[in-house]
Write a protein that holds these residues in place. Structure first.
Motif, PDB file in Angstrom:
ATOM      1  N   ILE A  25      24.836  51.729 119.521  1.00 49.46           N
ATOM      2  CA  ILE A  25      23.450  51.942 119.155  1.00 49.46           C
ATOM      3  C   ILE A  25      24.170  52.344 117.578  1.00 49.46           C
ATOM      4  O   ILE A  25      23.416  52.342 116.637  1.00 49.46           O
ATOM      5  CB  ILE A  25      22.195  52.906 119.633  1.00 49.46           C
ATOM      6  N   LEU A  26      24.648  53.704 117.831  1.00 54.93           N
ATOM      7  CA  LEU A  26      24.880  54.632 116.598  1.00 54.93           C
ATOM      8  C   LEU A  26      25.569  53.363 115.453  1.00 54.93           C
ATOM      9  O   LEU A  26      25.310  53.163 114.697  1.00 54.93           O
ATOM     10  CB  LEU A  26      25.923  55.748 116.568  1.00 54.93           C
ATOM     11  N   ILE A  27      26.626  52.508 115.828  1.00 57.78           N
ATOM     12  CA  ILE A  27      27.099  51.692 114.971  1.00 57.78           C
ATOM     13  C   ILE A  27      26.514  50.279 114.873  1.00 57.78           C
ATOM     14  O   ILE A  27      26.335  50.329 113.268  1.00 57.78           O
ATOM     15  CB  ILE A  27      28.386  51.199 116.447  1.00 57.78           C
ATOM     16  N   LEU A  28      25.628  50.050 115.182  1.00 67.49           N
ATOM     17  CA  LEU A  28      24.597  48.906 115.218  1.00 67.49           C
ATOM     18  C   LEU A  28      23.578  49.750 113.779  1.00 67.49           C
ATOM     19  O   LEU A  28      23.430  48.361 113.390  1.00 67.49           O
ATOM     20  CB  LEU A  28      23.359  48.787 116.149  1.00 67.49           C
ATOM     21  N   PHE A  29      23.431  50.703 113.665  1.00 65.55           N
ATOM     22  CA  PHE A  29      22.659  51.801 112.966  1.00 65.55           C
ATOM     23  C   PHE A  29      23.310  51.314 111.665  1.00 65.55           C
ATOM     24  O   PHE A  29      22.918  51.840 110.672  1.00 65.55           O
ATOM     25  CB  PHE A  29      21.848  52.380 113.352  1.00 65.55           C
ATOM     26  N   ALA A  30      24.604  51.763 111.574  1.00 65.15           N
ATOM     27  CA  ALA A  30      25.212  52.408 111.165  1.00 65.15           C
ATOM     28  C   ALA A  30      25.295  50.913 109.440  1.00 65.15           C
ATOM     29  O   ALA A  30      25.902  50.991 108.809  1.00 65.15           O
ATOM     30  CB  ALA A  30      26.633  53.200 111.225  1.00 65.15           C
ATOM     31  N   PHE A  31      25.927  50.205 110.955  1.00 63.86           N
ATOM     32  CA  PHE A  31      26.298  48.708 110.099  1.00 63.86           C
ATOM     33  C   PHE A  31      25.642  47.864 109.567  1.00 63.86           C
ATOM     34  O   PHE A  31      25.686  46.668 109.076  1.00 63.86           O
ATOM     35  CB  PHE A  31      28.094  48.531 110.392  1.00 63.86           C
ATOM     36  N   ALA A  32      25.049  47.614 111.423  1.00 56.70           N
ATOM     37  CA  ALA A  32      23.963  46.261 110.406  1.00 56.70           C
ATOM     38  C   ALA A  32      22.969  46.272 109.726  1.00 56.70           C
ATOM     39  O   ALA A  32      22.069  45.723 109.450  1.00 56.70           O
ATOM     40  CB  ALA A  32      23.399  45.528 112.608  1.00 56.70           C
ATOM     41  N   SER A 172      21.483  52.518 102.405  1.00 56.61           N
ATOM     42  CA  SER A 172      20.304  53.317 103.490  1.00 56.61           C
ATOM     43  C   SER A 172      20.986  53.672 104.614  1.00 56.61           C
ATOM     44  O   SER A 172      20.778  54.931 105.143  1.00 56.61           O
ATOM     45  CB  SER A 172      18.976  52.571 103.316  1.00 56.61           C
ATOM     46  N   ARG A 173      22.340  53.571 104.839  1.00 53.14           N
ATOM     47  CA  ARG A 173      23.020  53.738 106.837  1.00 53.14           C
ATOM     48  C   ARG A 173      23.331  54.874 106.219  1.00 53.14           C
ATOM     49  O   ARG A 173      23.660  55.976 107.205  1.00 53.14           O
ATOM     50  CB  ARG A 173      23.993  52.768 106.217  1.00 53.14           C
ATOM     51  N   TYR A 174      23.731  55.525 105.035  1.00 59.62           N
ATOM     52  CA  TYR A 174      24.176  57.048 105.259  1.00 59.62           C
ATOM     53  C   TYR A 174      22.824  57.845 105.665  1.00 59.62           C
ATOM     54  O   TYR A 174      22.995  59.045 105.087  1.00 59.62           O
ATOM     55  CB  TYR A 174      24.780  57.219 104.101  1.00 59.62           C
ATOM     56  N   PHE A 175      22.010  57.278 105.304  1.00 57.53           N
ATOM     57  CA  PHE A 175      20.502  58.035 105.665  1.00 57.53           C
ATOM     58  C   PHE A 175      20.457  57.889 107.339  1.00 57.53           C
ATOM     59  O   PHE A 175      19.873  59.264 107.539  1.00 57.53           O
ATOM     60  CB  PHE A 175      19.020  57.907 104.918  1.00 57.53           C
ATOM     61  N   PHE A 176      20.575  57.070 108.232  1.00 59.39           N
ATOM     62  CA  PHE A 176      20.421  56.317 109.290  1.00 59.39           C
ATOM     63  C   PHE A 176      20.976  57.328 110.162  1.00 59.39           C
ATOM     64  O   PHE A 176      20.797  57.203 111.432  1.00 59.39           O
ATOM     65  CB  PHE A 176      20.411  55.183 109.552  1.00 59.39           C
ATOM     66  N   VAL A 177      22.631  58.023 110.288  1.00 58.71           N
ATOM     67  CA  VAL A 177      23.334  58.307 110.957  1.00 58.71           C
ATOM     68  C   VAL A 177      22.835  59.077 111.036  1.00 58.71           C
ATOM     69  O   VAL A 177      22.618  59.827 112.200  1.00 58.71           O
ATOM     70  CB  VAL A 177      24.673  57.499 110.863  1.00 58.71           C
ATOM     71  N   PRO A 178      22.956  60.401 110.201  1.00 59.09           N
ATOM     72  CA  PRO A 178      22.746  61.727 110.447  1.00 59.09           C
ATOM     73  C   PRO A 178      21.255  61.686 110.571  1.00 59.09           C
ATOM     74  O   PRO A 178      21.554  62.925 111.949  1.00 59.09           O
ATOM     75  CB  PRO A 178      22.626  62.158 109.430  1.00 59.09           C
ATOM     76  N   GLY A 179      20.516  61.240 111.403  1.00 56.65           N
ATOM     77  CA  GLY A 179      19.253  60.960 111.589  1.00 56.65           C
ATOM     78  C   GLY A 179      19.141  60.732 112.884  1.00 56.65           C
ATOM     79  O   GLY A 179      18.612  61.361 113.984  1.00 56.65           O
ATOM     80  N   LEU A 180      19.971  60.105 113.782  1.00 57.06           N
ATOM     81  CA  LEU A 180      20.214  59.347 114.780  1.00 57.06           C
ATOM     82  C   LEU A 180      21.336  60.531 115.473  1.00 57.06           C
ATOM     83  O   LEU A 180      20.796  60.679 117.050  1.00 57.06           O
ATOM     84  CB  LEU A 180      20.807  57.910 114.880  1.00 57.06           C
ATOM     85  N   ILE A 181      21.610  60.863 115.066  1.00 54.82           N
ATOM     86  CA  ILE A 181      22.629  62.149 116.179  1.00 54.82           C
ATOM     87  C   ILE A 181      21.668  63.374 116.471  1.00 54.82           C
ATOM     88  O   ILE A 181      21.546  63.970 116.457  1.00 54.82           O
ATOM     89  CB  ILE A 181      24.088  62.570 114.797  1.00 54.82           C
TER      90      ILE A 181
END
Length: 181
Positions: A25-32, A172-181
């Motif tokens: 899921i983390l990879i999906l949110f980061a790149f997709a 925007s992907r750089y905003f998503f990943v830290p929010g998921l962690i």
């Protein structure tokens, strides 16, 4: 805790759910997933048809946000394209655009934006305003240099220098990943 740990290690499905699934899921949110708007399709209805209006259109196309424009003969065709979702924006350049700029008078430009997706519409509006304001500032500077005793700094004394830390491209992907962690 020891009992649960042993259970997770022995059960492959639970191990997958606990470790592999969040990583996927983390990879999906980061790149997709990406909420940045680019490759905006737009139509142009150019009443003026001068080199100046062509430069404004080129400013849109070279911005990196907009695709090459679609020429339209009338406003109804542009509205139909907006309704069908073929374009996100219509740019309308009025008669005497170039002449008014040369005289230092207001030159009218209209933008019509598809508002069915408010996030996209707001970003497209921001891009369009940024491009038009930049184009306008260039022409204001030329007009002042050629026709007046004023300096450009007298008309626009405040200069803004904005700098973005940690995510210069505002991707925007750089905003998503830290929010998921």
């Amino acid at each position: 805790a020891k009992k649960e740990f042993i259970h997770i290690i022995r059960d492959v499905r639970t191990l997958f759910i606990a470790i592999v699934n969040p990583a996927l899921i983390l990879i999906l949110f980061a790149f997709a997933l990406k909420f940045d708007v680019d490759n905006v399709n737009f139509a142009v209805f150019d009443f003026d048809r001068t080199q100046t209006s062509a430069r404004l259109i080129t400013s849109f196309e070279k911005s990196g946000y907009f695709n090459p424009h679609i020429e339209t003969e009338n406003l109804q065709k542009a509205q139909k394209m907006l309704k069908r979702g073929e374009i996100n924006m219509a740019l309308i350049i009025r008669n005497n655009f170039s002449r008014n700029l040369q005289r230092g008078e207001p030159a009218d430009v209209a933008i019509i934006i598809d508002g069915s997706d408010n996030n996209t519409a707001n970003q497209v509006r921001g891009y369009a305003n940024m491009i038009i304001n930049s184009f306008s500032a260039e022409h204001l500077a030329k007009y002042i240099r050629s026709n007046s005793e004023l300096k450009v700094s007298d008309v626009n004394p405040v200069k803004t220098a904005a700098r973005v830390y940690y995510n210069q491209s505002l991707d925007s992907r750089y905003f998503f990943v830290p929010g998921l962690i």
